[in-house]
Scaffold this motif. Structure first.
Motif, PDB file in Angstrom:
ATOM      1  N   SER A 159      94.990 104.354 126.708  1.00  0.00           N
ATOM      2  CA  SER A 159      94.338 105.585 126.264  1.00  0.00           C
ATOM      3  C   SER A 159      93.438 105.277 125.087  1.00  0.00           C
ATOM      4  O   SER A 159      93.919 104.920 123.995  1.00  0.00           O
ATOM      5  CB  SER A 159      95.392 106.623 125.863  1.00  0.00           C
ATOM      6  N   ASP A 191      93.466 114.716 137.281  1.00  0.00           N
ATOM      7  CA  ASP A 191      94.884 114.508 137.020  1.00  0.00           C
ATOM      8  C   ASP A 191      95.038 113.879 135.637  1.00  0.00           C
ATOM      9  O   ASP A 191      94.640 112.730 135.435  1.00  0.00           O
ATOM     10  CB  ASP A 191      95.483 113.586 138.091  1.00  0.00           C
ATOM     11  N   ARG A 250      97.393 112.437 134.181  1.00  0.00           N
ATOM     12  CA  ARG A 250      98.151 111.184 134.181  1.00  0.00           C
ATOM     13  C   ARG A 250      97.274 109.971 134.472  1.00  0.00           C
ATOM     14  O   ARG A 250      97.638 108.843 134.131  1.00  0.00           O
ATOM     15  CB  ARG A 250      99.266 111.229 135.229  1.00  0.00           C
ATOM     16  N   LEU A 251      96.138 110.216 135.135  1.00  0.00           N
ATOM     17  CA  LEU A 251      95.318 109.112 135.629  1.00  0.00           C
ATOM     18  C   LEU A 251      94.004 108.950 134.878  1.00  0.00           C
ATOM     19  O   LEU A 251      93.117 108.233 135.332  1.00  0.00           O
ATOM     20  CB  LEU A 251      95.025 109.320 137.123  1.00  0.00           C
ATOM     21  N   TYR A 288     101.598 105.527 142.181  1.00  0.00           N
ATOM     22  CA  TYR A 288     101.501 106.464 141.059  1.00  0.00           C
ATOM     23  C   TYR A 288     100.341 107.430 141.246  1.00  0.00           C
ATOM     24  O   TYR A 288     100.363 108.540 140.716  1.00  0.00           O
ATOM     25  CB  TYR A 288     101.336 105.675 139.766  1.00  0.00           C
ATOM     26  N   ALA A 326      99.515 103.643 128.183  1.00  0.00           N
ATOM     27  CA  ALA A 326     100.016 104.795 128.933  1.00  0.00           C
ATOM     28  C   ALA A 326     100.968 104.391 130.047  1.00  0.00           C
ATOM     29  O   ALA A 326     101.668 105.232 130.605  1.00  0.00           O
ATOM     30  CB  ALA A 326      98.835 105.569 129.531  1.00  0.00           C
ATOM     31  N   GLY A 327     100.987 103.106 130.397  1.00  0.00           N
ATOM     32  CA  GLY A 327     101.872 102.652 131.460  1.00  0.00           C
ATOM     33  C   GLY A 327     101.562 101.227 131.848  1.00  0.00           C
ATOM     34  O   GLY A 327     100.503 100.686 131.487  1.00  0.00           O
ATOM     35  N   CYS A 333      93.524 107.531 132.016  1.00  0.00           N
ATOM     36  CA  CYS A 333      93.477 106.360 131.143  1.00  0.00           C
ATOM     37  C   CYS A 333      92.606 105.260 131.733  1.00  0.00           C
ATOM     38  O   CYS A 333      92.316 105.243 132.936  1.00  0.00           O
ATOM     39  CB  CYS A 333      94.893 105.824 130.915  1.00  0.00           C
TER      40      CYS A 333
END
Length: 273
Positions: A178, A157, A159-160, A196, A185-186, A162
Motif C-alpha cells: 500500500s 474492490d 482489497r485489491l 484471492y 497488505a499481503g 494495492c
C-alpha cells in the motif's frame, strides 16, 4: 509418342520416387527396416561371392537412410492452414499434426512458395488472417477483453487496490504494498493471488516488470525500494522478508530490516516520525 503432360503433371504432382523420398519414416518403420537390413548384411557377408560391390554399396546406403533422422518440414503459414483445417474437422493432435507434416513434405518448395505468396497477398489485401493464425488472433483478443474486465472489477474492490510486487524473479512470491499506508497488505503465491481475486494480467505484469504498476514504474525491477511508514527505507530485496515479519505481527523484526533515511543515523521508531 504423346509429349503432352499428363493431368497430374499439369497440377504439379510429384512422381512416386519423389514422394517416397519425402516420406518420413516412423520409428516402427525404421526399426523393422534396420532389422531387415541387418539380416541382408549377414547374408551378404556369408555369401559374398554371390554379390557385387554395387550390391554392397546399395545396402550401405539403405542402412544410412534407416539410421538417419528425417528432418521435419519447416512449419509456417501453409502448415498452419492445413492444421487449422484438420482441427476444424475434429482431428486430435496425435493424428492431425503428423498428417499436416506429411502433406507439406509431399509438395515441392516451388509449390509451397506459390501457396504462401497467395496467402501473403490475401493478408496484404486487408482481409482477415487464415488458419490457426486467425484462431490465435481471436483467442488473444478474447484474453485481452477478459483481462480488461477483470482489471475493472478489481479496481472497485478495496482489497485489491494495492501495488502487486514480485520481489525476486525466481521465486513464486508476490507482495501487496500500500503506497498510501506505506505497509504490506499481503503475501501470496501466484495460485493464492488468483484465488484471492487479483487479475492474471496484474500477475503477468509483475512477472515481466517486477510490479503491476502501469504509470511511473513503482516497484519495477530497477526500483531500489520503498518508504516504510515514514520510519525508514526498505530495500527492494528485503521486501518479502519484511512483509512476512510485519504481517505475522513481529514488528520489531520487520523494522530491523529497515535502513535509516539519508542524513539520519538510525531508523525512526513508531510515534517519533
Amino acid at each position: 509418342m504423346n509429349d503432352q503432360p499428363t493431368p497430374a503433371e499439369q497440377l504439379g504432382h510429384r512422381s512416386v520416387a519423389e514422394t517416397s523420398t519425402a516420406y518420413a519414416l516412423r520409428d516402427t518403420d525404421r526399426q523393422f527396416l534396420t532389422f531387415a537390413l541387418d539380416l541382408a548384411a549377414d547374408r551378404v557377408a556369408s555369401r559374398s561371392d554371390e554379390f557385387t560391390d554395387d550390391d554392397t554399396a546399395a545396402l550401405e546406403k539403405l542402412r544410412r537412410i534407416a539410421t538417419e533422422a528425417t528432418p521435419r518440414p519447416e512449419r509456417g503459414e501453409l502448415w498452419s492452414l492445413l492444421d487449422w483445417t484438420f482441427w476444424g474437422s475434429g482431428m486430435g493432435d496425435v493424428f492431425r499434426m503428423p498428417l499436416a507434416d506429411t502433406m507439406l513434405a509431399a509438395i515441392t518448395p516451388e509449390q509451397r512458395e506459390q501457396a504462401e505468396q497467395l496467402m501473403e497477398a490475401w493478408h496484404a489485401s486487408g482481409r482477415k488472417p487464415l488458419g490457426r493464425r486467425r484462431y490465435e488472433e481471436l483467442e488473444a483478443e478474447l484474453k485481452t477483453a477478459r483481462d480488461e474486465l477483470a482489471e475493472v472489477k478489481a479496481s472497485s474492490d478495496p482489497r485489491l487496490r494495492c501495488l502487486l510486487v514480485k520481489p525476486h524473479r525466481d521465486k513464486d512470491t508476490y507482495v501487496g504494498w500500500s503506497n498510501v499506508c506505506e505497509m504490506p497488505a499481503g503475501v501470496w503465491s501466484r495460485e493464492t493471488a488468483l484465488e484471492y481475486g487479483f487479475p492474471a494480467s496484474r500477475l503477468d505484469r509483475a512477472d515481466k516488470n517486477g510490479s503491476s504498476d502501469l504509470s511511473c514504474g513503482d516497484g519495477h525491477w530497477d526500483d531500489p525500494g520503498f518508504v516504510a511508514e515514514q520510519l525508514g527505507w526498505l530495500r527492494r530485496d528485503r521486501l518479502a522478508d519484511y512483509a512476512v515479519e510485519y504481517l505475522l505481527g513481529d514488528r520489531q523484526a520487520a523494522y530491523a530490516l529497515l535502513e535509516p533515511f539519508e542524513g539520519e543515523t538510525e531508523v525512526r521508531r513508531p510515534g517519533s516520525a
